[in-house]
Write an enzyme that holds these catalytic residues in place. Structure first.
Site, PDB file in Angstrom:
ATOM      1  N   GLU A 166       0.814  -1.228   0.000  1.00 15.51           N
ATOM      2  CA  GLU A 166       0.000   0.000   0.000  1.00 15.51           C
ATOM      3  C   GLU A 166       0.841   1.268   0.000  1.00 15.51           C
ATOM      4  OE1 GLU A 166      -2.767  -0.313   3.262  1.00 15.51           O
ATOM      5  OE2 GLU A 166      -3.696  -2.116   2.456  1.00 15.51           O
ATOM      6  N   GLU A 285      -5.916 -10.774  -1.014  1.00 13.82           N
ATOM      7  CA  GLU A 285      -6.758 -10.520   0.172  1.00 13.82           C
ATOM      8  C   GLU A 285      -8.227 -10.432  -0.232  1.00 13.82           C
ATOM      9  OE1 GLU A 285      -5.316  -7.172   2.458  1.00 13.82           O
ATOM     10  OE2 GLU A 285      -3.222  -7.749   2.201  1.00 13.82           O
TER      11      GLU A 285
HETATM   12  C1  XIL Z   1      -6.222  -6.102   8.557  1.00 13.57           C
HETATM   13  C2  XIL Z   1      -6.587  -7.252   9.486  1.00 13.57           C
HETATM   14  O1  XIL Z   1      -7.477  -8.097   8.818  1.00 13.57           O
HETATM   15  C3  XIL Z   1      -7.198  -6.716  10.752  1.00 13.57           C
HETATM   16  O2  XIL Z   1      -7.396  -7.762  11.701  1.00 13.57           O
HETATM   17  C4  XIL Z   1      -6.305  -5.643  11.372  1.00 13.57           C
HETATM   18  O3  XIL Z   1      -6.935  -5.071  12.486  1.00 13.57           O
HETATM   19  C5  XIL Z   1      -5.993  -4.557  10.362  1.00 13.57           C
HETATM   20  O4  XIL Z   1      -5.421  -5.148   9.208  1.00 13.57           O
HETATM   21  N1  XIL Z   1      -4.736  -4.627   3.897  1.00 13.57           N
HETATM   22  C6  XIL Z   1      -3.757  -5.438   4.416  1.00 13.57           C
HETATM   23  C7  XIL Z   1      -4.055  -6.280   5.594  1.00 13.57           C
HETATM   24  O5  XIL Z   1      -2.685  -5.541   3.808  1.00 13.57           O
HETATM   25  O6  XIL Z   1      -2.930  -6.481   6.408  1.00 13.57           O
HETATM   26  C8  XIL Z   1      -5.175  -5.690   6.428  1.00 13.57           C
HETATM   27  O7  XIL Z   1      -5.508  -6.629   7.454  1.00 13.57           O
HETATM   28  C9  XIL Z   1      -6.370  -5.405   5.545  1.00 13.57           C
HETATM   29  C10 XIL Z   1      -6.025  -4.393   4.490  1.00 13.57           C
END
Ligand code: XIL
Length: 393
Positions: A166, A285
């Protein structure tokens, strides 16, 4: 691989075709509905994965589904900097190692997540930079040492590392009218940290695939200054031209049914364009949220379940369309353990949820059946087996 010769009749003419198929027989016996995602995906050389909530592994149903349906896993939080190094110089490997043991026991490939990101950093680091007790020069050394320590610790056990996550702005958050870099690392070290991070990771593990990972890069837009996908494409192209070892572009693919949706062709186009740079691609994701209806009735739920299934399927078809799309990972597989239950995506905390493949009581939803069918009912000529990616030297 074994070679199978099939004869296809096309009108009056008959042509002999040699088709290369994976040795694991393509033609399973039995109903495809009874086969796991991981078994069906294996026929394509594709890995299907999930994020794992380490705390949920004590739930036997959670563990059973995580083990049986998925061939690759990602730690949802256990490998983030705030967890791994909560105090400066004090490493906490235990949650990550619990996760690694689960993956090993179930013959799952591991996506390491995440080395460099502006979120979930330990307070000692962000506060030290804010109060000036950690200088910029020192910060660069800290990043080098952290990447080296973590990649070395897991060396030989990680399939793909999310090296940088990101790093770029969104169209609605680009005040100068063009996408640019953002976040803690850019603000303190300048954009050069990205190339540095990939080089440091490669130096510590020559076998792991190194990934740039981001959201809202599922499809190209107009190619203009506010097209985030185009920006990432140009960035990866430039970095590879400089010899920076980026092997994979990861599209997080956090979608919501409240927005206009992508066709499978748009997803396929993005996968193929990134692959033309010499990188593999991965969906890292995947989840598809719904605006929670005031009342859950057939009238309110059925359209949501169908819209969600369409998006999961469009992503799967887009991935299958590129031989370089090597993994399709969902960000949690059941509605009981999804980050969407508490996250605020703009409509309030938890207002957009029901984002996963299974209900909270572990019943597969239509979205599960949709991607299961995509895996079961696709093949040549449009869908061919994956081409494995090798690390860029
Ligand atoms: C999220 C997790 O799912 C949560 O449990 C945590 O509180 C915050 O992060 N992009 C990413 C992930 O790369 O690491 C994130 O995961 C969601 C968005």
């Amino acid at each position: 691989m074994r070679r199978i010769t099939m004869t296809l009749a096309a009108g009056a003419a008959a042509a002999a075709l040699a088709v290369t198929l994976p040795a694991s027989a393509r033609w399973h016996t039995g109903d495809p509905q009874d086969q796991s995602l991981r078994a069906l995906a294996a026929d394509h050389g594709l890995y299907v994965g999930t994020a794992i909530d380490v705390g949920a592994l004590s739930d036997p149903t959670y563990s059973q589904i995580a083990a049986s349906q998925f061939s690759t896993v990602t730690a949802e939080n256990a490998m983030k900097w705030e967890t791994i190094e909560p105090e400066r110089g004090v490493y906490n490997w235990a949650p990550a190692e619990q996760f690694m043991a689960f993956a090993k026991a179930h013959d799952q490939k591991v996506r390491g997540h995440v080395l460099v990101w502006q979120n979930q950093l330990p307070a000692w680091l962000t506060e030290g930079v804010a109060d000036g007790s950690i200088s910029k020069a020192e910060l660069r050394g800290i990043l080098h040492d952290y990447i080296t320590a973590v990649v070395t610790h897991f060396q030989g056990r990680i399939w793909q590392w999310d090296v940088v996550n990101e790093a770029v702005t969104d169209p609605w958050d680009s005040p100068d009218g063009h996408i640019t870099y953002k976040g803690f690392w850019y603000e303190n070290l300048g954009a050069g940290y990205i190339a540095d991070a990939f080089r440091w990771a490669r130096a510590a593990d020559r076998q792991a695939l190194l990934t740039y990972n981001d959201y809202n890069i599922d499809a190209f837009g107009d190619g203009g200054p506010l097209d985030k996908t185009q920006f990432v494409y140009d960035m990866v192209k430039d970095l590879r031209a400089q010899g920076v070892p980026i092997d994979v572009v990861g599209s997080q693919a956090h979608l919501s049914t409240r927005y206009g949706n992508y066709s499978p062709f748009q997803i396929a186009d993005a996968q193929q364009k990134f692959a033309s740079l010499g990188v593999a691609t991965a969906l890292t994701e995947v989840d598809v949220r719904n605006l929670m209806p005031a009342e859950q009735t057939g009238d309110t739920m059925n359209p949501l379940l169908q819209a969600q299934a369409y998006d999961y399927s469009a992503l799967m078809q887009g991935c299958l369309a590129s031989r370089h799309c090597i993994s399709y990972t969902v960000w949690g597989f059941d509605d009981g353990h999804s980050w969407t239950n508490t996250w605020d995506f703009g409509a309030g905390a938890g207002a957009e949820a029901m984002a996963t493949l299974y209900t909270a009581d572990y019943q597969p939803k239509l979205a599960y059946r949709a991607i299961q069918a995509d895996l079961a009912f696709t093949g040549a000529p449009q869908v061919l087996s994956r081409i494995p990616q090798h690390p860029t030297r």
